[in-house]
Motif scaffolding. Sequence first.
Motif, short mmCIF file in Angstrom:
data_model
loop_
_atom_site.label_atom_id
_atom_site.label_comp_id
_atom_site.label_asym_id
_atom_site.label_seq_id
_atom_site.Cartn_x
_atom_site.Cartn_y
_atom_site.Cartn_z
N GLU A 18 1.10 -1.58 0.21
CA GLU A 18 -0.25 0.09 0.23
C GLU A 18 1.02 0.73 -0.14
O GLU A 18 0.63 2.44 -0.79
N LYS A 19 1.79 1.24 0.78
CA LYS A 19 2.97 2.52 1.05
C LYS A 19 3.70 2.49 -0.08
O LYS A 19 4.93 3.66 -0.08
N ASP A 20 3.80 1.34 -0.71
CA ASP A 20 5.49 1.64 -1.23
C ASP A 20 6.22 0.81 -1.03
O ASP A 20 7.51 2.31 -1.24
N LEU A 21 6.93 0.53 0.48
CA LEU A 21 8.04 1.33 0.80
C LEU A 21 8.23 -0.07 1.24
O LEU A 21 7.32 -2.05 0.95
N ASP A 22 9.94 -0.79 1.21
CA ASP A 22 10.30 -1.69 1.23
C ASP A 22 9.99 -3.09 2.62
O ASP A 22 9.80 -2.15 4.18
N ARG A 23 10.13 -4.01 2.50
CA ARG A 23 9.44 -4.96 3.59
C ARG A 23 10.49 -4.03 4.58
O ARG A 23 9.84 -4.71 5.88
N GLU A 24 11.39 -4.69 4.75
CA GLU A 24 12.77 -3.96 5.67
C GLU A 24 11.96 -3.21 6.28
O GLU A 24 12.20 -2.80 7.71
N VAL A 25 11.80 -2.09 5.73
CA VAL A 25 11.27 -0.96 6.83
C VAL A 25 10.59 -0.91 7.59
O VAL A 25 10.25 -0.41 8.10
N ILE A 26 9.34 -1.73 6.82
CA ILE A 26 8.62 -2.20 7.67
C ILE A 26 8.35 -3.18 8.79
O ILE A 26 7.89 -2.43 10.13
N PHE A 27 9.64 -3.95 8.81
CA PHE A 27 9.64 -5.38 9.87
C PHE A 27 10.67 -4.15 10.92
O PHE A 27 10.40 -4.17 11.64
N LEU A 28 10.92 -2.85 10.42
CA LEU A 28 11.83 -1.97 11.54
C LEU A 28 10.28 -0.95 12.40
O LEU A 28 10.87 -1.15 13.35
N ALA A 29 9.55 -0.70 10.94
CA ALA A 29 8.40 -0.33 12.36
C ALA A 29 7.70 -0.87 13.59
O ALA A 29 7.56 -0.40 14.47
N VAL A 30 8.18 -1.85 12.47
CA VAL A 30 6.80 -3.14 13.87
C VAL A 30 8.29 -3.37 14.95
O VAL A 30 7.54 -3.45 16.38
N ASP A 31 9.39 -3.57 14.59
CA ASP A 31 10.19 -3.64 15.99
C ASP A 31 10.24 -2.29 16.88
O ASP A 31 9.93 -2.80 18.34
N ALA A 32 9.89 -1.01 16.31
CA ALA A 32 9.50 -0.43 17.50
C ALA A 32 8.80 -0.11 17.94
O ALA A 32 8.53 -0.01 19.54
N ALA A 33 7.74 -1.04 17.64
CA ALA A 33 6.23 -0.51 17.83
C ALA A 33 5.90 -1.55 18.74
O ALA A 33 5.08 -1.67 19.98
N ALA A 48 13.93 -1.36 26.29
CA ALA A 48 13.68 -3.01 25.38
C ALA A 48 13.83 -3.10 23.77
O ALA A 48 13.44 -1.45 23.65
N CYS A 49 14.07 -3.66 23.74
CA CYS A 49 13.72 -3.85 21.97
C CYS A 49 13.72 -5.24 21.71
O CYS A 49 13.32 -5.71 22.55
N VAL A 50 13.11 -5.17 20.83
CA VAL A 50 12.31 -6.58 19.91
C VAL A 50 13.11 -6.98 18.74
O VAL A 50 12.89 -5.84 17.79
N ASP A 51 12.97 -8.35 18.00
CA ASP A 51 14.08 -8.81 17.01
C ASP A 51 12.20 -9.28 16.14
O ASP A 51 12.51 -10.82 16.79
N VAL A 52 11.95 -8.99 15.59
CA VAL A 52 10.94 -9.78 14.32
C VAL A 52 11.74 -10.75 13.36
O VAL A 52 12.34 -10.09 12.64
N ASP A 53 11.10 -11.39 13.49
CA ASP A 53 12.40 -12.95 12.11
C ASP A 53 11.38 -12.33 11.15
O ASP A 53 10.38 -12.79 11.20
N ARG A 54 11.69 -12.42 10.24
CA ARG A 54 11.46 -11.40 8.41
C ARG A 54 10.74 -12.60 7.58
O ARG A 54 10.13 -12.22 7.09
N GLU A 55 10.87 -14.51 8.16
CA GLU A 55 10.40 -14.70 7.85
C GLU A 55 9.23 -15.80 7.93
O GLU A 55 8.65 -16.33 7.64
N THR A 56 9.07 -15.32 9.25
CA THR A 56 8.07 -16.45 10.49
C THR A 56 7.28 -15.45 11.13
O THR A 56 6.19 -15.98 11.32
N GLY A 57 7.71 -14.56 11.28
CA GLY A 57 6.68 -13.45 11.78
C GLY A 57 7.13 -14.06 13.60
O GLY A 57 6.40 -12.67 14.85
N ASP A 58 7.79 -14.52 14.15
CA ASP A 58 8.49 -14.66 15.45
C ASP A 58 9.15 -13.51 16.28
O ASP A 58 9.93 -12.89 15.04
N TYR A 59 9.17 -13.29 17.04
CA TYR A 59 9.73 -12.38 18.35
C TYR A 59 10.43 -12.35 18.96
O TYR A 59 9.49 -13.26 19.90
N ALA A 60 11.28 -12.28 18.93
CA ALA A 60 12.34 -12.38 20.32
C ALA A 60 12.47 -10.64 20.96
O ALA A 60 12.67 -9.96 20.36
#
Length: 337
Positions: A18-33, A48-60
Amino acid sequence: MAISNREILLTAEVLSREKDLDREVIFLAVDAALATATRKFHKDEINACVDVDRETGDYATFRIWDIVEDDHEEFDEAFHIKVSDALNVDKLEVGGVVKEAIERAEFGRIQAQAAKQVIMQKVREAGREQVIERFESRVGEMVSGTVKRMERGDVIVDLGDAEAVLQRRNQIPNDGLRTGDRIRALLQEVRPTNRGPQLFLDRVSPEFLIELFKIEVPEVGEGIIEIHGAARDPGIRAKIAVQANDKRIDPVGACVGIRGSRVQSVSNEIAGERVDIIVWSDQIAEFALKSLAPAEIESLIIDEDKHAIDVVVSEENQSRAIGRGGQNVRLAAELTG
């Protein structure tokens, strides 16, 4: 309830399209959120920080401390760790961080909604940065777009992947622009604002006229013919000074085109503005004579100290030399400097 892995992946995919943005940009936003939501979830203040797995969506989820000097003035044990206490950490250095895995938070409906709001905010910020990156390097270039709407005298132009503003002062008088019109303009400025980057256009500068000739006259675009300067009374009259780098080419004829087709195309783009094409000369007297055409000049006196020229014309040529409202002599002065 936790935000599901599937929901994370779906959010990244949808926003990326929708926003014509790279998936990595979106994932960085998800990490921050998720990190923001995690900090709010804990009763004690933590970083705190959160690392989201780009393939599975699982996060640590991790709690982090910034490594600071032992005598750091604003030391806070909730957020900092002294360098002497962190000696067992690999690649230790002040400015780095110590991470400790913690149990990931189980977000309720409110926390999940807050996380989504942060994601959208980060995505908007990323989109703004992308617009700035894409257009900042194009300032001074020609762009084309469609008139989208009018706002208090300004024209909003859709460039395809961004909107730009053509302010009233940068519009050609009596241009008669309407919604849906295709127009060209010079990208004048990219200005960051609280509402996002604003792109400003220009259609009245001499540079815009020069860029139009580069498009309509291949010899100008290729550098075979050089434009040494231009002067404009937007929408009414203009003068440009041209020189051919190949002596076999007539620069005026090339710019005029067969039956005036090339200069007419330029004129049509700028509300019928009449364009005088003059052969440039490094001899200022000769250049001044040509720039005052169609008036015939009897003599002229150059004052180098005052950077001025006194021109003598016959009485019948006086009105032509001056032009309506002083237009001809004013444009000649601008063109010759």
